[in-house]
Design an enzyme around this catalytic site. Structure first.
Site, PDB file in Angstrom:
ATOM      1  N   ASP A   1     -32.639  29.674  23.585  1.00  0.00           N
ATOM      2  CA  ASP A   1     -31.714  28.760  22.718  1.00  0.00           C
ATOM      3  C   ASP A   1     -30.185  29.044  22.961  1.00  0.00           C
ATOM      4  O   ASP A   1     -28.899  29.855  23.041  1.00  0.00           O
ATOM      5  CB  ASP A   1     -31.264  29.122  21.660  1.00  0.00           C
ATOM      6  CG  ASP A   1     -31.029  28.608  20.412  1.00  0.00           C
ATOM      7  OD1 ASP A   1     -31.577  27.904  20.267  1.00  0.00           O
ATOM      8  OD2 ASP A   1     -30.230  29.353  20.204  1.00  0.00           O
TER       9      ASP A   1
ATOM     10  N   TYR B   1     -21.497  27.828  22.318  1.00  0.00           N
ATOM     11  CA  TYR B   1     -21.374  29.991  22.723  1.00  0.00           C
ATOM     12  C   TYR B   1     -20.798  29.490  24.511  1.00  0.00           C
ATOM     13  O   TYR B   1     -20.819  30.610  25.019  1.00  0.00           O
ATOM     14  CB  TYR B   1     -22.993  30.185  23.547  1.00  0.00           C
ATOM     15  CG  TYR B   1     -23.709  30.175  21.607  1.00  0.00           C
ATOM     16  CD1 TYR B   1     -24.134  29.750  20.675  1.00  0.00           C
ATOM     17  CD2 TYR B   1     -25.827  30.513  22.043  1.00  0.00           C
ATOM     18  CE1 TYR B   1     -24.300  29.998  19.719  1.00  0.00           C
ATOM     19  CE2 TYR B   1     -26.397  30.173  21.376  1.00  0.00           C
ATOM     20  CZ  TYR B   1     -25.472  30.418  20.087  1.00  0.00           C
ATOM     21  OH  TYR B   1     -26.412  30.322  18.996  1.00  0.00           O
TER      22      TYR B   1
ATOM     23  N   LYS C   1     -27.280  23.443  20.425  1.00  0.00           N
ATOM     24  CA  LYS C   1     -26.056  22.426  19.146  1.00  0.00           C
ATOM     25  C   LYS C   1     -24.857  22.284  18.906  1.00  0.00           C
ATOM     26  O   LYS C   1     -24.112  22.831  20.337  1.00  0.00           O
ATOM     27  CB  LYS C   1     -26.223  24.207  18.387  1.00  0.00           C
ATOM     28  CG  LYS C   1     -27.425  24.367  18.489  1.00  0.00           C
ATOM     29  CD  LYS C   1     -27.324  25.994  17.486  1.00  0.00           C
ATOM     30  CE  LYS C   1     -28.424  26.817  18.190  1.00  0.00           C
ATOM     31  NZ  LYS C   1     -27.687  27.622  19.049  1.00  0.00           N
TER      32      LYS C   1
ATOM     33  N   HIS D   1     -24.848  22.290  14.273  1.00  0.00           N
ATOM     34  CA  HIS D   1     -24.869  23.894  14.362  1.00  0.00           C
ATOM     35  C   HIS D   1     -24.478  24.276  12.825  1.00  0.00           C
ATOM     36  O   HIS D   1     -24.628  25.495  12.294  1.00  0.00           O
ATOM     37  CB  HIS D   1     -23.762  24.248  15.413  1.00  0.00           C
ATOM     38  CG  HIS D   1     -24.223  25.753  15.890  1.00  0.00           C
ATOM     39  ND1 HIS D   1     -23.401  25.624  17.010  1.00  0.00           N
ATOM     40  CD2 HIS D   1     -24.329  27.081  15.812  1.00  0.00           C
ATOM     41  CE1 HIS D   1     -24.086  27.577  17.212  1.00  0.00           C
ATOM     42  NE2 HIS D   1     -24.309  28.272  16.446  1.00  0.00           N
TER      43      HIS D   1
END
Ligand code: A2P
Length: 271
Positions: free
Chosen positions: A46, A51, A76, A108
């Site tokens: 994920d 990130y 996302k 997101h």
């Protein structure tokens, strides 16, 4: 022991535990985590634009030589990329991942100004096959109701913060009714209350760790936990939850741990 899958509303399957890559921005740490995950049996990772590690995930998956079709990859769309830039930035994500599709693409966060115009763009990506499945993250029942009333393609997944200290039964029930799989991010509540005595007792009874009890609880309520770890031993521990079962008494005690504790974004006041 094999990790079971859940069937989504488009007929595709999602492995019921995934490795969360949140806060894993360092190249070496991220590549190590993915490698250790693959070694321990994870086939679900994920990531997210926010990130900033899609490129590391992509590198590790490519180097593993495991067939792409055997690995489930999520990314996302970060809040700043929702709206007009969504498709262009999604294609940049694919480039970073060195993939021609993701298994799951999520919005997101339910950004007030951009979520409604973003969904038709998600549907466009879905129609092209560049995302096999589309969904949302951090959506409340209110946000889902709005989306379900307007969409052509229903979201298949809602990824939310969910753990024994934030159980969200109404949201979980609503998603079940609507055929939306719930993914649990921060299923360990960020390890803040990992020494809780109720968890310690249940863990001792089953010869497991409190973290494994928390992850197993997510599995037993029918959700898909995404524990994050950058540590080899803990990565392996967190997927080793399919050889025992919490009984009714355990589940009852865990129900009593509910304390509305959020460790991350609170979307409940987002209009
Ligand atoms: P680490 O990466 O050093 O393992 P969450 O997924 O709920 O956000 O929790 C992530 C946090 O929990 C990280 O700080 C992670 O640290 C820690 N963690 C992950 N797995 C375990 C575990 N099995 N036991 C204790 N702490 C854990």
């Amino acid at each position: 022991m094999a990790v079971p899958s859940l069937k989504m509303n488009n007929g595709l399957e999602i492995p019921q535990v995934g490795l969360g890559l949140w806060q894993n921005k360092d190249k070496k740490d991220c590549i190590n985590a993915v490698n250790w995950g693959l070694e321990a049996g994870y086939r679900h990772f994920d990531s997210a634009q926010a990130y900033e590690n899609e490129q590391f995930l992509g590198q590790a998956v490519k180097a593993s030589k495991i067939p792409r079709k055997d690995i489930f990859i999520t990314t996302k769309i970060r809040t700043a990329n929702m709206g007009n830039q969504l498709i262009e930035t999604f294609d940049e994500s694919l480039e970073k991942l060195q993939m021609d599709y993701v298994d799951l693409l999520l919005l997101h966060f339910p950004m007030t100004i951009s979520r409604r115009i973003s969904w038709p763009l998600m549907e466009e990506i879905y129609a092209s096959g560049r995302a096999k499945t589309i969904g949302v993250s951090n959506y409340t029942i209110t946000h889902l109701e709005e989306l379900l009333a307007e969409c052509k393609v229903k979201p298949a997944v809602n990824q939310v913060e969910l753990h024994v200290f934030l159980q969200q039964p109404d949201l979980v029930d609503y998603c079940k009714q609507k055929g939306i799989v719930v993914e649990a991010y921060s299923p360990l509540a960020h390890a803040h209350n990992i020494n809780d005595p109720v968890l310690a007792d249940i863990a001792q009874k089953h010869g497991k760790t409190p973290a494994q009890i928390m992850i197993r609880w997510c599995v037993q309520i029918g959700t898909v936990p995404l524990p994050k770890s950058a540590n080899k031993e803990r990565i392996a521990q967190n997927i080793d939850v399919f050889d025992f079962e919490l009984d009714q008494d355990d589940m009852k005690q865990i129900a009593g741990l509910e304390s509305d504790m959020r460790t991350s974004w609170d979307p409940t006041h987002v209009e």
